[in-house]
Write an enzyme that holds these catalytic residues in place. Structure first.
Site, mmCIF file in Angstrom:
data_model
loop_
_atom_site.group_PDB
_atom_site.id
_atom_site.type_symbol
_atom_site.label_atom_id
_atom_site.label_comp_id
_atom_site.label_asym_id
_atom_site.label_seq_id
_atom_site.Cartn_x
_atom_site.Cartn_y
_atom_site.Cartn_z
ATOM 1 C CD GLN B 116 -4.011 -67.704 94.600
ATOM 2 O OE1 GLN B 116 -4.099 -67.868 95.420
ATOM 3 N NE2 GLN B 116 -4.374 -66.527 93.780
ATOM 4 C CB SER B 119 3.375 -66.300 92.644
ATOM 5 O OG SER B 119 2.090 -65.586 93.553
ATOM 6 C CB SER B 151 -1.157 -74.205 99.382
ATOM 7 O OG SER B 151 -1.390 -72.980 99.062
ATOM 8 C CD GLU B 234 -4.625 -64.100 99.253
ATOM 9 O OE1 GLU B 234 -4.331 -63.319 98.035
ATOM 10 O OE2 GLU B 234 -3.693 -64.855 99.123
ATOM 11 C CD GLU B 367 8.672 -55.061 103.187
ATOM 12 O OE1 GLU B 367 7.499 -56.298 102.433
ATOM 13 O OE2 GLU B 367 9.010 -55.095 103.842
#
Lengths: 360, 397
Positions: B116, B119, B151, B234, B367
């Site tokens: 993936q 990010s 990953s 996910e 958060e």
């Protein structure tokens, strides 16, 4: 795995109880009741126990009850907790009823009367007594009569009958034959009283300690559901308030300092629901894991209810500290309930023995 | 298939008849898995022709149990978590017929591993701020940028990739989603070493990578919507399986407590019991969530479950080190290794303590999860968005 969800019947029951409580148990009435002499709301009790038939839920049909189970009783407890309802449901419909369910035929008539909501009975032990803890009674038996004292009995002043643990078993005493002194209680929605017995005529309804232990275990399990309902209501009312309260030109609920605490509280309440349901299900089916489930439920739900009530007071700011706002009703009920039927620490100590995690 | 979707008995019957024709002991592994896919017995809730039978998703365990009982080869799902859990449902939802036919079968059989590329160093929690550029060049796109926390990138054949195709509009609108060939020129994978010493993840540098337009997933500019589908899956994937009491990290510490009486202190006893209760509460909450899913009424407890899991793992692993005392000062191995799966139990307590720190960061920080619960579950007001109406190129970076 044990079913942890609510059935349709349970949701219907919840709806019925909530309608009655919304109608007859507004918090303004509960607040006004704090300063009255009546130890509980008798009209509300009749509505819940008799008209809705909730007092006899865990009692089989053939013993005069509704033939449901502790699962349904737990749903009623959630609703009563949401409303901080000043009725002796935990004392009579849970503890005393559980004691008599575990007792023999000698208590059959009284059990049927409790299930019908015709009488109120309490188990005469200090409200702080843990399921496996010492019973804290000095009552003795002489010629079929009881003499001694028990302090801090919840709903003792509301009772028609006292179920008194004493050497040899559990004894039924007419409340009129005892001297009952009201206690100015931290939680005036579930008042305590001190009981003194002087050669009070008594009838043995159960031998040994088993009936009292069954009562305390059932009480602790059901109290977890009451704590869940209380916590859920505190969270809900705090969220509602934070959406409407503006400071610095923004709803207070838009600040992360509060949002994140409420998210954590919601998480804790979701967990409380799972553990309370598990305890109720274990109790209902006589699961061998019941003692563990009850200790987990009490250790967890006591803390969650107190946290929810404390956050409710704090996040309401000044108004939450006033007598005219209901937050203190929840705070006092939550903190008292955390001490009732064993503190979280005592339940963790019980767990240490149950799951083989011995102390140092 | 015009008839009603198959039930559990139909599925058992289909598996048995399939096994009669395909003896797992007498067949090559890959051929068996391909045949299983073609018979619609791979992921039964997928459509016929794409490895499924349009059956209820809840019946998958029935099929898996039958194959396991027959000793059939597995597709090793733990090696292709991104592919199975995230890429496949996104391709199913947004892919063209040709894309579904090309990619889903080798994905399911494990012939092709997926990773993936979401990010970036400058776009973590704020994924929609990502800046990897894709510029159209005829029937291809030229991609430049840097991705991180990938990953399996070093084993992957394909990647799901989100890019910026229009920097002149606000960030959510200018993105496009692609399938990226990890063997294409210009794709460079570098291991990203983490605080445990090993490298589960990678950085991926994309330099003038050419992606054909037929590997675009969804419309140009629709990348955020497609990525949202991926990310929702996910959260489903993180839900996990039924766990027995003491099945998680608490069991490791509980056993240590029982086996080593000399380590016990009153303070640690209290801490252990508190965490034991919390672990049970989290476990029962997970069980209740699974029961809700099975009853067809998923609750929002998933975010809460991940939040609780992260905190518990961190506190329990910290307690384990303290309980060990002197032994807690030792670490098993700082060698840079490339694990393909995370296993807390096979490594030392120090590893558990360090690896657990990632649990409150990966897959949505704690958060961000608290924001999600506060806003989507409790309905509290959202954060103030200063970037909502600003073109991506004008955002402070």
């Amino acid at each position: 795995m044990t079913n942890l969800l609510y059935s349709e019947i349970e949701e219907d029951l919840r709806g019925g109880v909530r309608r009655v409580l919304d109608d007859r148990c507004p918090w303004t009435g509960v607040l006004a009741g704090l300063e009255k002499d009546e130890p509980y709301d008798a009209d509300l009790w009749r509505a819940v126990a008799v008209q809705l038939g909730c007092a006899g839920l865990p009692v089989p049909d053939e013993r005069g009850g509704a033939g449901a189970s502790w699962r349904e009783t737990a749903v009623v407890m959630e609703e009563l907790g949401r409303a901080v309802a000043p009725v002796p449901f935990l004392s009579s419909a849970v503890l005393a009823t559980a004691a008599l369910l575990a007792a023999g035929d000698a208590g059959a008539d009284l059990l049927a009367e409790l299930a019908a909501g015709e009488k109120i009975a309490v188990v005469a032990v200090p409200f702080s007594t843990a399921p496996k803890g010492p019973l804290g009674t000095s009552v003795r038996v002489e010629d079929g009569a009881l003499t001694g004292a028990v302090t801090g009995v919840a709903d003792g002043a509301a009772a028609d009958v006292l179920l008194v643990p004493a050497p040899g078993g559990l004894y039924a005493v007419d409340a009129a034959d005892a001297r009952r002194t009201p206690v100015t209680s931290l939680d005036m929605t579930r008042r305590l009283c001190d009981i003194a017995l002087a050669e009070a005529p008594a009838r043995r309804v159960a031998e040994g300690e088993a009936a009292v232990r069954a009562a305390l275990t059932a009480g602790a399990a059901m109290l977890a559901s009451e704590q869940l309902g209380l916590a859920d209501r505190c969270l809900e009312s705090t969220v509602e308030y934070l959406k409407t309260r503006y400071q610095f030109g923004r709803p207070v609920g838009s600040y992360q300092g509060l949002k994140h605490r409420l998210a954590d509280l919601w998480t804790a309440v979701a967990q409380a629901r799972a553990v309370a349901r598990y305890a109720a299900a274990c109790l209902a089916s006589g699961d061998p894991d019941t003692d563990v489930a009850v200790a987990i439920a009490q250790a967890h739900c006591s803390a969650v209810a107190v946290k929810a009530a404390e956050e409710c007071v704090q996040m309401h700011g000044g108004i939450g500290f006033t007598w005219e706002h209901p937050a203190h009703l929840y705070l006092k009920r939550a903190k008292s309930s955390a001490i009732a039927l064993g503190t979280p620490d005592r339940h963790r100590a019980a767990l240490a023995g149950l799951v083989d995690l011995p102390p140092a | 298939m015009s008839s009603a979707p198959p039930d559990a008995d139909d599925l058992r019957e289909r598996v048995r008849s399939f096994l009669t024709d395909h003896d797992p002991s007498g067949m090559e592994r890959l051929a068996f898995l391909r045949a299983r896919f073609d018979a619609g017995l791979a992921w039964v809730h997928y459509p016929p022709g794409l490895g499924g039978l349009g059956a209820p998703r809840a019946l998958q365990p029935v099929v898996d149990a039958e194959f396991a009982a027959a000793g059939a080869p597995r597709n090793d799902p733990e090696r292709n978590g991104i592919g199975l859990g995230m890429a496949a449902p996104t391709i199913l939802a947004y892919g063209t017929e040709e894309q579904k036919r090309r990619f889903l079968r080798p994905l399911w059989t494990g012939e092709e591993i997926w990773c993936q590329l979401f990010s970036e160093p400058g776009a973590g929690s704020d994924l929609a701020a990502l800046g990897t550029r894709a510029v159209r060049d005829g029937d291809h796109w030229i991609v430049n940028g840097q991705k991180v926390w990938t990953s399996m990138a070093h084993e992957a054949r394909w990647a799901i990739l989100v890019t910026r195709t229009d920097p002149d509009v606000p960030k959510h609108r200018g993105m496009t989603y692609f399938i990226c060939d990890m063997t294409a020129p210009g794709v460079e994978v570098r291991p990203l070493r983490q605080i445990t010493g090993e490298a589960e993840f990678n950085e991926v540098f994309l330099t003038d990578v050419r992606i054909p337009d037929e590997h675009r997933l969804g419309e140009v500019g629709e990348g955020w919507r497609v990525a949202t589908t991926t990310l929702m899956n996910e959260r489903v994937a993180i839900g996990g399986n039924a766990v027995p009491r003491e099945g998680g990290m608490i069991g490791v510490v509980a056993r240590l407590w029982r086996d080593r009486p000399e380590l016990r202190t009153p303070g640690l006893h209290d801490a252990l019991l508190r965490l034991w209760v919390e672990a049970e509460a989290a476990r029962l909450t997970g069980e209740r969530l699974r029961q809700q899913l099975a009853a067809g009424a998923p609750g929002p407890e998933g975010s809460a479950a991940k939040l609780a899991f992260a905190r518990l793992n961190q506190e329990i692993s910290g307690l384990e080190l303290e309980l060990l005392g002197e032994d807690g000062l030792r670490y098993d191995d700082w060698t840079m290794r490339r694990p393909t799966e995370v296993d807390f139990t096979r490594r030392s307590p120090g590893y558990r303590y360090l690896r657990a720190k990632g649990n409150s960061i990966e897959g949505g920080t704690s958060e961000i999860l608290r924001n999600i619960i506060a806003e989507r579950v409790l309905g509290l007001p959202g954060e103030i968005r200063v970037d909502k109406d600003v073109a991506w190129k004008d955002l402070p970076k």
